[in-house]
Design an enzyme around this catalytic site. Sequence first.
Site, PDB file in Angstrom:
ATOM      1  N   HIS A  17       0.643  -1.126   0.114  1.00  0.00           N
ATOM      2  CA  HIS A  17       0.147   0.168   0.090  1.00  0.00           C
ATOM      3  C   HIS A  17       1.033   1.176  -0.035  1.00  0.00           C
ATOM      4  O   HIS A  17       0.547   2.278  -0.857  1.00  0.00           O
ATOM      5  CB  HIS A  17      -0.803  -0.150   1.366  1.00  0.00           C
ATOM      6  N   LYS A  41     -17.769  -6.049   8.176  1.00  0.00           N
ATOM      7  CA  LYS A  41     -16.635  -6.735   7.925  1.00  0.00           C
ATOM      8  C   LYS A  41     -15.782  -6.719   9.209  1.00  0.00           C
ATOM      9  O   LYS A  41     -15.581  -5.749   9.982  1.00  0.00           O
ATOM     10  CB  LYS A  41     -15.800  -6.009   6.909  1.00  0.00           C
ATOM     11  N   ARG A  90      -2.185  -6.053  -8.504  1.00  0.00           N
ATOM     12  CA  ARG A  90      -1.147  -6.925  -8.036  1.00  0.00           C
ATOM     13  C   ARG A  90      -1.045  -8.091  -9.122  1.00  0.00           C
ATOM     14  O   ARG A  90       0.083  -8.281  -9.856  1.00  0.00           O
ATOM     15  CB  ARG A  90      -1.314  -7.715  -7.033  1.00  0.00           C
ATOM     16  N   SER A 127      -2.985  -7.791   3.058  1.00  0.00           N
ATOM     17  CA  SER A 127      -2.930  -7.399   4.479  1.00  0.00           C
ATOM     18  C   SER A 127      -3.336  -8.663   5.058  1.00  0.00           C
ATOM     19  O   SER A 127      -2.955  -9.355   6.146  1.00  0.00           O
ATOM     20  CB  SER A 127      -4.121  -6.435   4.875  1.00  0.00           C
TER      21      SER A 127
END
Length: 159
Positions: A17, A41, A90, A127
């Site tokens: 990030h 979440k 990515r 993450s």
Amino acid sequence: MRRVVCPGSFDPVTNGHLDIISRAAQLYDEVVVAVAQNPSKTTLFTVAERVELIREATKRYDNVRVDRFEGLTVDFCRDNDISAIIKGLRAVSDFDYEMQMAQMNYNQAGVETLFMTTNPLYAFLSSSLVKDFAKFGGDVSGLVPANVLERLSSRLAEP
Ligand code: ADP
């Protein structure tokens, strides 16, 4: 002022990030890192903690601001006079969903999305992988900033 938003959960912020944020900061007058607060979440860190961790990790950039938001990224853009979203890509696996989301955001609100390819050093990094490895004693010291490493160890040591 040319302003771009970098949205995400950042639970927690990683060097991947930070690579995108710092490169965006060289292209724009201001980068707003917007931390999503999604009550449905489950996260390891609260939204306030995630904001604080990013603030500490980006304090050397004077054109990076960190904020939080709930709801749609395009609403955050409208409220903050931001016309573009920047996303790190990515791998091909990121592409399908990100393209749909980008087209939806443009269709709904005329907000552009720019994709920045990941630094190959961090192409595998997420993450959730960091959390999984750290939970079982893996060494994630090269993958997150020092302040995150410290908070991660203390959070995971909690009963
Ligand atoms: P989300 O909650 O949307 O999955 P994340 O907090 O995981 O968001 O990531 C936010 C943004 O950062 C996404 O655009 C994601 O593609 C990008 N990103 C995450 N990890 C990396 C990385 N290692 N390299 C480049 N971009 C990344």
